[in-house]
Write a protein that holds these residues in place. Structure first.
Motif, short mmCIF file in Angstrom:
data_model
loop_
_atom_site.label_atom_id
_atom_site.label_comp_id
_atom_site.label_asym_id
_atom_site.label_seq_id
_atom_site.Cartn_x
_atom_site.Cartn_y
_atom_site.Cartn_z
N SER A 161 12.89 56.29 127.71
CA SER A 161 11.71 56.69 126.93
C SER A 161 10.93 55.46 126.49
O SER A 161 9.72 55.51 126.29
CB SER A 161 12.11 57.55 125.73
OG SER A 161 13.04 56.87 124.96
N VAL A 162 11.65 54.34 126.34
CA VAL A 162 11.02 53.08 125.95
C VAL A 162 11.54 51.98 126.88
O VAL A 162 12.70 52.02 127.26
CB VAL A 162 11.40 52.70 124.49
CG1 VAL A 162 10.75 51.41 124.06
CG2 VAL A 162 11.05 53.82 123.53
N TRP A 202 4.81 62.07 127.28
CA TRP A 202 4.40 61.45 126.01
C TRP A 202 5.17 60.17 125.67
O TRP A 202 4.83 59.49 124.71
CB TRP A 202 4.55 62.47 124.87
CG TRP A 202 5.88 63.17 124.86
CD1 TRP A 202 7.07 62.65 124.46
CD2 TRP A 202 6.14 64.52 125.29
NE1 TRP A 202 8.07 63.58 124.61
CE2 TRP A 202 7.54 64.74 125.11
CE3 TRP A 202 5.36 65.56 125.80
CZ2 TRP A 202 8.15 65.96 125.43
CZ3 TRP A 202 5.97 66.77 126.11
CH2 TRP A 202 7.34 66.97 125.92
N ASP A 203 6.21 59.85 126.46
CA ASP A 203 7.02 58.67 126.12
C ASP A 203 6.26 57.36 126.30
O ASP A 203 5.41 57.24 127.17
CB ASP A 203 8.26 58.63 127.02
CG ASP A 203 9.29 59.65 126.59
OD1 ASP A 203 9.38 59.93 125.39
OD2 ASP A 203 9.98 60.19 127.48
N GLU A 204 6.67 56.37 125.48
CA GLU A 204 6.05 55.04 125.57
C GLU A 204 6.18 54.47 126.98
O GLU A 204 5.25 53.86 127.51
CB GLU A 204 6.71 54.08 124.57
CG GLU A 204 6.39 54.38 123.11
CD GLU A 204 4.90 54.54 122.84
OE1 GLU A 204 4.12 53.68 123.31
OE2 GLU A 204 4.51 55.54 122.19
N ALA A 205 7.33 54.67 127.62
CA ALA A 205 7.56 54.11 128.95
C ALA A 205 6.51 54.64 129.94
O ALA A 205 5.93 53.87 130.71
CB ALA A 205 8.97 54.44 129.44
N TRP A 206 6.26 55.94 129.89
CA TRP A 206 5.28 56.54 130.83
C TRP A 206 3.86 56.09 130.48
O TRP A 206 3.01 55.90 131.36
CB TRP A 206 5.40 58.07 130.83
CG TRP A 206 4.48 58.71 131.84
CD1 TRP A 206 3.33 59.40 131.57
CD2 TRP A 206 4.61 58.69 133.27
NE1 TRP A 206 2.74 59.82 132.74
CE2 TRP A 206 3.51 59.39 133.80
CE3 TRP A 206 5.55 58.13 134.15
CZ2 TRP A 206 3.31 59.56 135.18
CZ3 TRP A 206 5.35 58.31 135.52
CH2 TRP A 206 4.24 59.01 136.02
N LYS A 207 3.60 55.90 129.18
CA LYS A 207 2.25 55.51 128.77
C LYS A 207 1.85 54.12 129.29
O LYS A 207 0.70 53.73 129.25
CB LYS A 207 2.11 55.60 127.24
CG LYS A 207 2.16 57.07 126.80
CD LYS A 207 1.62 57.36 125.41
CE LYS A 207 2.19 56.58 124.30
NZ LYS A 207 1.90 57.15 122.98
N GLU A 208 2.86 53.37 129.77
CA GLU A 208 2.54 52.06 130.38
C GLU A 208 2.26 52.17 131.87
O GLU A 208 2.02 51.16 132.53
CB GLU A 208 3.74 51.10 130.19
CG GLU A 208 3.97 50.70 128.74
CD GLU A 208 5.21 49.80 128.60
OE1 GLU A 208 5.56 49.07 129.56
OE2 GLU A 208 5.82 49.82 127.52
N GLY A 239 -2.89 53.26 127.46
CA GLY A 239 -1.84 54.21 127.09
C GLY A 239 -2.37 55.47 126.42
O GLY A 239 -1.58 56.27 125.90
N ASN A 240 -3.69 55.66 126.42
CA ASN A 240 -4.21 56.90 125.84
C ASN A 240 -3.98 58.05 126.80
O ASN A 240 -4.09 57.88 128.02
CB ASN A 240 -5.70 56.77 125.52
CG ASN A 240 -5.90 56.02 124.23
OD1 ASN A 240 -5.25 56.30 123.23
ND2 ASN A 240 -6.78 55.03 124.25
N ARG A 241 -3.71 59.22 126.24
CA ARG A 241 -3.45 60.40 127.06
C ARG A 241 -4.52 61.46 126.83
O ARG A 241 -5.18 61.46 125.81
CB ARG A 241 -2.08 60.98 126.72
CG ARG A 241 -0.95 60.01 126.97
CD ARG A 241 0.36 60.52 126.44
NE ARG A 241 0.74 61.78 127.06
CZ ARG A 241 0.95 62.92 126.37
NH1 ARG A 241 0.82 62.94 125.07
NH2 ARG A 241 1.29 64.01 127.03
#
Ligand code: FHN
Length: 442
Positions: A161-162, A202-208, A239-241
């Motif tokens: 997730s991170v 929504w995870d930080e890892a995916w947002k990168e 990282g905005n969704r």
């Protein structure tokens, strides 16, 4: 408010709506069906005599159930009553024009035989593909199929997730490759798929992963040109969704309306959108113990009509049980909605928003092809008077009951662009559609 204009490599690639035929088709569905199904249907929200208060498909995250017990449930997955053509017929009777099926939820269990994991239907007692026959059955009924896919995957060893360490980053690379492989695999296996409905992003890892996700979307669209993907898939450079750093929608429609509806057209920003809705409170997968309020068919029909009146689609969720059966409460609602739809579908299909002031009696929908306006009446006032206020000068041609064209309503103009019609002593036995035909010239 003025848009900011940051240069983004992976922001929105289009401003405004898609206008191609595939998206036009999506826009005109009105009503859809969601199906959440996986090994979580086996415990059905219960473990060791205790009932989980959360959403059934999240039971693995409950301290009341050991992870190991959950991760072995697939050894019992054997839905002997699974009948995809019966499901498709029921959806058709309800009036659904499209459906979304969970190919893989957050637990990582795959309802299709995936080359890239052992955690799939092949290794269950059932042993066969669930998705293929479902796609075939819905295609045969003329209901378009969309695949739900959770990026978050509690089963894959590389999932994080991170990304805190180098080790995390390298593990996550294997997870990204796996995700890409699975998505391309799904599109190859089920080429009639009309779109993907993403979740768990929504995870930080995916947002990168702006670049990776953007490239993957391009690759997926190469496999199926016109493929429809909502705003839950890719993050932008920062990282905005959903909406990028300039405030522009990323993806083909807004996917933020989960278990809630916009109040006004302004709330939709003029975008395409869908609302996904549960029948009980927050339960998607099968839970044997529905607590709290269970929506009635009139509540659901009102949400459907409201969605269409604000240019959205309404998608109602069903959670088959471990055997593959749909519970009685869901069947009954599907039938009731279908009965209403069979009479009033012309106020739903191919319909959307019209900028006439909303009135307390209900909602307007406008047929995008004929221009006819439908008044979908949910409330009859004590004085029997229904008010119509148009947004511009029109000349009313005919106002009549959709289900009884001999019942004509005589509008009385009470001030400019404002009319009333009288319901008289008519009782509202169910939500009622009154059609308005008009000309623009006056
Ligand atoms: O966590 C999931 C939930 O289980 C369900 O699948 C819904 C459907 O929109 N989506 C997630 C929460 O946003």
């Amino acid at each position: 408010t003025p848009r900011t204009s940051l240069a983004l490599a992976h922001g929105a690639h289009r401003l405004g709506k898609r206008t191609d035929p595939m998206m036009e088709r999506w826009r005109n569905y009105g009503l859809g069906q969601f199906i959440h199904w996986g090994v979580y249907a086996i415990p059905g929200g219960q473990w060791n005599g205790a009932s989980y208060g959360g959403a059934a498909e999240w039971i693995r995250s409950w301290k009341g159930m050991p992870k190991e017990a959950y991760d072995n449930l697939y050894k019992e997955f054997d839905p002997e009553n699974y009948d995809p053509s019966a499901l498709a017929k029921q959806a058709k009777e309800m009036g659904a024009k499209y459906m979304i099926i969970t190919t893989k939820h957050h637990d990582g269990f795959c309802l299709w035989p995936s080359e890239y994991t052992d955690y799939d239907v092949t290794n269950t007692p059932y042993g066969k593909d669930i998705i293929g026959p479902l796609v075939e059955a819905y295609d045969a009924e003329g209901i378009d199929v969309y695949l739900y896919f959770s990026v978050m995957d509690w089963n894959h060893p590389g999932y994080r997730s991170v990304l805190a360490t180098e080790e995390d980053r390298s593990a996550y690379e294997s997870f990204k490759e796996f995700t890409r492989n699975q998505l391309l695999e799904l599109l190859e296996r089920y080429p009639t798929t009309k779109g993907l409905w993403f979740d768990g992003t929504w995870d930080e890892a995916w947002k990168e992963q702006a670049e990776f996700a953007d490239n993957l979307a391009t690759e997926m669209r190469k496999k199926i040109p016109g493929l429809i993907i909502g705003s839950r898939f890719r993050p932008d450079d920062y990282g905005n969704r959903h909406f990028d750093s300039n405030g522009d929608l990323m993806g083909d429609y807004e996917q933020g309306w989960e278990r809630k509806l916009p109040e006004t057209y302004e709330d939709t920003n003029g975008n395409d959108w869908d609302c996904v809705m549960t029948i009980p409170e927050n339960q998607w997968g099968y839970h044997s113990d529905w607590r709290g309020h269970v929506k009635t068919s009139y509540e659901l029909i009102e949400m459907l009509v409201k969605s269409v009146s604000l240019d959205g689609n309404f998608v109602l969720n069903f959670g088959p049980d471990a055997k593959g059966d749909i519970r009685m409460e869901e069947k009954k609602l599907a039938t009731e909605i279908g009965q209403w739809m069979s009479k009033n579908k012309s106020a739903i299909y191919n319909c959307g928003h019209i900028d006439w002031e909303k009135q307390d009696w209900g909602y307007y929908t406008q047929n995008r092809v004929t221009g006819e306006v439908n008044m979908v009446v949910f409330n009859k006032p004590i004085n029997s008077v229904l008010r119509i206020k148009t947004s511009s000068k029109i000349s009313l041609q005919k106002i009549y009951d959709l289900n009884d064209a001999t019942k004509i309503y005589d509008p009385e103009e009470i001030s400019q662009d404002e009319y009333i019609i009288q319901l008289g002593d008519e009782e509202l036995a169910e939500p009622k559609v009154i059609v308005i035909k008009y000309d623009h010239s006056k």
